[in-house]
Write an enzyme that holds these catalytic residues in place. Structure first.
Site, PDB file in Angstrom:
ATOM      1  N   TYR A 109      -0.479  15.396   5.465  1.00 30.40           N
ATOM      2  CA  TYR A 109       0.676  14.675   5.889  1.00 30.40           C
ATOM      3  C   TYR A 109       0.569  13.648   6.699  1.00 30.40           C
ATOM      4  O   TYR A 109      -0.265  13.469   7.780  1.00 30.40           O
ATOM      5  CB  TYR A 109       1.866  15.713   6.535  1.00 30.40           C
ATOM      6  CG  TYR A 109       2.883  16.006   5.617  1.00 30.40           C
ATOM      7  CD1 TYR A 109       3.762  15.201   4.983  1.00 30.40           C
ATOM      8  CD2 TYR A 109       3.064  17.408   5.655  1.00 30.40           C
ATOM      9  CE1 TYR A 109       4.699  15.646   4.027  1.00 30.40           C
ATOM     10  CE2 TYR A 109       4.165  17.886   4.549  1.00 30.40           C
ATOM     11  CZ  TYR A 109       4.954  16.876   4.071  1.00 30.40           C
ATOM     12  OH  TYR A 109       5.872  17.304   3.252  1.00 30.40           O
ATOM     13  N   GLU A 122       3.147  10.685   7.441  1.00 29.27           N
ATOM     14  CA  GLU A 122       4.639   9.882   7.416  1.00 29.27           C
ATOM     15  C   GLU A 122       4.350   8.817   8.510  1.00 29.27           C
ATOM     16  O   GLU A 122       3.584   9.366   9.792  1.00 29.27           O
ATOM     17  CB  GLU A 122       5.855  10.636   8.061  1.00 29.27           C
ATOM     18  CG  GLU A 122       6.718  11.150   6.949  1.00 29.27           C
ATOM     19  CD  GLU A 122       6.486  12.706   6.526  1.00 29.27           C
ATOM     20  OE1 GLU A 122       5.521  13.096   6.950  1.00 29.27           O
ATOM     21  OE2 GLU A 122       7.283  13.006   5.918  1.00 29.27           O
ATOM     22  N   ASP A 136      10.961  -7.486  -9.592  1.00 30.44           N
ATOM     23  CA  ASP A 136      10.105  -6.357 -10.005  1.00 30.44           C
ATOM     24  C   ASP A 136       9.290  -6.584 -11.259  1.00 30.44           C
ATOM     25  O   ASP A 136       9.523  -6.621 -12.010  1.00 30.44           O
ATOM     26  CB  ASP A 136      11.218  -5.556 -10.332  1.00 30.44           C
ATOM     27  CG  ASP A 136      10.903  -4.015 -10.971  1.00 30.44           C
ATOM     28  OD1 ASP A 136       9.719  -3.832 -11.243  1.00 30.44           O
ATOM     29  OD2 ASP A 136      11.666  -3.139 -11.298  1.00 30.44           O
ATOM     30  N   THR A 138       5.055  -1.065 -10.098  1.00 26.75           N
ATOM     31  CA  THR A 138       4.461   0.191 -10.112  1.00 26.75           C
ATOM     32  C   THR A 138       3.017  -0.058 -10.464  1.00 26.75           C
ATOM     33  O   THR A 138       2.558  -1.182 -10.575  1.00 26.75           O
ATOM     34  CB  THR A 138       4.837   0.782 -11.663  1.00 26.75           C
ATOM     35  OG1 THR A 138       4.753   0.070 -12.717  1.00 26.75           O
ATOM     36  CG2 THR A 138       6.212   1.318 -11.492  1.00 26.75           C
ATOM     37  N   LYS A 184       1.035   0.711 -15.194  1.00 25.03           N
ATOM     38  CA  LYS A 184       1.319  -0.054 -16.363  1.00 25.03           C
ATOM     39  C   LYS A 184       0.301  -1.049 -16.755  1.00 25.03           C
ATOM     40  O   LYS A 184      -0.625  -0.507 -16.804  1.00 25.03           O
ATOM     41  CB  LYS A 184       2.752  -0.430 -16.342  1.00 25.03           C
ATOM     42  CG  LYS A 184       3.929   0.628 -15.903  1.00 25.03           C
ATOM     43  CD  LYS A 184       5.156  -0.079 -16.384  1.00 25.03           C
ATOM     44  CE  LYS A 184       6.434   1.017 -16.042  1.00 25.03           C
ATOM     45  NZ  LYS A 184       6.837   1.035 -14.799  1.00 25.03           N
ATOM     46  N   ARG A 219      -0.306   6.583 -10.959  1.00 22.69           N
ATOM     47  CA  ARG A 219       1.182   6.651 -11.142  1.00 22.69           C
ATOM     48  C   ARG A 219       1.531   6.253  -9.849  1.00 22.69           C
ATOM     49  O   ARG A 219       1.165   7.278  -8.901  1.00 22.69           O
ATOM     50  CB  ARG A 219       1.728   8.075 -11.677  1.00 22.69           C
ATOM     51  CG  ARG A 219       1.456   8.319 -13.116  1.00 22.69           C
ATOM     52  CD  ARG A 219       2.326   7.277 -13.874  1.00 22.69           C
ATOM     53  NE  ARG A 219       3.476   7.574 -13.818  1.00 22.69           N
ATOM     54  CZ  ARG A 219       4.421   8.091 -14.629  1.00 22.69           C
ATOM     55  NH1 ARG A 219       3.743   8.718 -15.917  1.00 22.69           N
ATOM     56  NH2 ARG A 219       5.607   7.989 -14.599  1.00 22.69           N
TER      57      ARG A 219
HETATM   58  N1  DSN Z   1       9.759   3.871 -17.532  1.00 17.36           N
HETATM   59  C1  DSN Z   1       9.491   2.628 -17.454  1.00 17.36           C
HETATM   60  C2  DSN Z   1       9.515   1.919 -18.708  1.00 17.36           C
HETATM   61  O1  DSN Z   1       9.229   2.666 -19.850  1.00 17.36           O
HETATM   62  O2  DSN Z   1       9.582   0.826 -18.819  1.00 17.36           O
HETATM   63  C3  DSN Z   1      10.417   2.010 -16.645  1.00 17.36           C
HETATM   64  O3  DSN Z   1      11.302   2.817 -15.644  1.00 17.36           O
END
Ligand code: DSN
Length: 473
Positions: free
Chosen positions: A65, A67, A242, A271, A274, A280
């Site tokens: 942990y 925090e 974003d 994120t 991607k 993730r």
């Molecule tokens: N799940 C992602 C996407 O497929 O674009 C975004 O939240």
């Protein structure tokens, strides 16, 4: 020991340890590798993280942990978490040329919540915050939410509409952002399918938002973040981007200058899994004046930081700083453009007429299908895409009229523009062979066609093995 043997040994040993406790879980993990190896993955938001990224997550850092922030934790014994987080921050800042990085968010939604809270806390008067703390928000009616927003000064958000490619977290009601903010959407020009910056400016002047959100989940074009920042400055808004979908293209220097969100926005969320090809997770990059508020992310909106995932983020950022990542990022776009060209030449309607990024959006009404029908027909034929709304979509967000196709994953496998044209042919075969059924979900597709296409897809992938250094058999 060669790299091949080290990675194979690591994964085999991990599976053996899991199998000794719950064999069904070991089987599911192994099966996932088989399935991923055999499918033509064109989901725009997915990728294949490297063995180093995956292995960095499977260890005892998970037990800790932590925090708080680096050097200021609410738990004792966080020296190794501090080391890991500091290295991830160091690589993240260098990768994106960002003044400040926060690598604790567990997902893109979490990263956006951290950013929204930081913006509100930076901009909203302290008495309004005190008022909120007295509320029980769980049972609040719409009127009470409006009252709460008023306590925050009627904060407004201008974000991209869902059918133009925006994300639920950009102020839409199924997400808390739609309750925190009065949202107005900007869309795309009906003729070009691209953002109309003049209309966006007019809307911002009239609406006077506290925050303007750039970025998208399903918009196939570059966005001029310099113009959006100018608009934000004109109306006194905080400009947030974003970049979850296209972070890899920013890291790989495909999007630079006016198109670089970090250089133009006050705060940027992402994120890490991607186009960036990490684990993730999420991250926030911001200008120094927002750093103190961003650092409050945990425990304000986040659970304890996942040190094992931050370790994997550090590895992924380090990988993305290598020169070959820039080559990878450029090939993502080359492939996307080849796919768009291949589909267009076979008669498909590509939304906005093409693509500048990692994704292609096609209008499947052209084939008399809904997105739901097209998605399943393609899936039955071994081609994994996802249905998506298109601008002014008559079928709404569930059935949709579009299919979103992304190239980051197959580019990682090594497929190039020639293979993209073959994929366009396979998709064309499926879409022109599918007939709409009695409902928006039902369809008819000759099994012989889907079996033939699935076989061709498997043959196409055979030359591009996934995780070639990993043998768990
Ligand atoms: N799940 C992602 C996407 O497929 O674009 C975004 O939240």
């Amino acid at each position: 020991m060669s790299a091949l043997n080290a990675e194979s040994t690591a994964f085999r040993s991990a599976l053996e340890a899991v199998r000794a406790v719950e064999p069904r879980i070991a089987d599911a993990i192994a099966q996932e590798l088989t399935d991923q190896r055999e499918s033509l993955k064109l989901i725009a938001s997915e990728n294949y993280a490297s063995p180093a990224v995956l292995l960095a997550m499977g260890n005892w850092l998970s037990d800790k942990y932590a925090e708080g922030t680096i050097g200021r934790r609410f738990y004792a014994g966080c020296q190794n978490v501090d080391t890991v987080e500091a290295i991830a921050v160091e690589h993240g800042k260098a990768l994106f040329n960002a003044p400040y990085a926060y690598v604790q968010p567990h997902s893109g939604i979490d990263a956006n919540l951290v950013a929204y809270w930081a913006i509100l806390a930076d901009r909203v008067e302290a008495p309004a915050l005190a008022k909120v703390q007295k509320r029980n928000v769980n049972d609040m009616t719409d009127a009470e939410w409006a009252e709460l927003r008023a306590a925050f000064g009627n904060q407004r958000m201008l974000g991209m509409s869902l059918d133009a490619g925006g994300h639920l977290t950009h102020g839409f009601r199924p997400n808390i952002s739609g309750k925190m903010f009065d949202q107005r959407s900007y869309g795309v020009d009906a003729a070009t399918g691209q953002i109309d910056y003049a209309a966006l400016r007019e809307s911002a002047k009239e609406f006077r938002p506290l925050v303007i959100v750039g970025g998208y989940s399903a918009y196939p074009r570059k966005v001029n973040f310099r113009i959006m920042r100018e608009i934000a400055d004109e109306v006194g808004a905080t400009f947030m981007v974003d970049m979850a979908h296209f972070a890899g293209l920013v890291a790989g220097k495909v999007f630079t200058g006016d198109f670089d969100p970090i250089a133009n926005a006050h705060i940027v969320t992402t994120t890490t899994h991607k186009s960036l090809r990490g684990p993730r997770g999420g991250a926030v990059f911001c200008q120094p004046e927002l750093a103190d508020q961003v650092d409050r992310g945990c425990p304000m909106v986040l659970g304890g930081p996942l040190a094992h995932v931050m370790a994997a983020k550090a590895v992924a950022f380090a990988e993305a700083r290598r020169p070959e990542f820039a080559d990878y990022a450029q090939r993502i776009v080359d492939n996307s453009q080849a796919l768009a060209a291949g589909l267009t030449s076979r008669g498909a309607t590509v939304v906005s007429g093409g693509t500048d990024n990692h994704l292609v959006l096609i209008d499947v009404d052209k084939y008399g299908l809904t997105g739901r029908q097209a998605e399943q027909a393609l899936l039955d034929s071994g081609i994994v895409t996802n249905r998506n709304a298109i601008p002014q979509d008559p079928n709404g967000a569930w059935y949709t009229s579009g299919i979103r196709i992304g190239t980051p994953a197959l580019t990682t496998r090594g497929l190039g523009t020639g293979e993209m044209d073959q994929i366009a042919e396979l998709m064309h075969t499926v879409l022109t062979s599918t007939r709409a059924g009695a409902s928006k979900a039902k369809f008819d597709l000759d099994a012989a066609v889907s079996e033939r296409v699935a076989k061709q897809a498997t043959e196409l992938l055979a030359d591009f093995p996934l995780y070639p250094t990993v043998d768990i058999s």
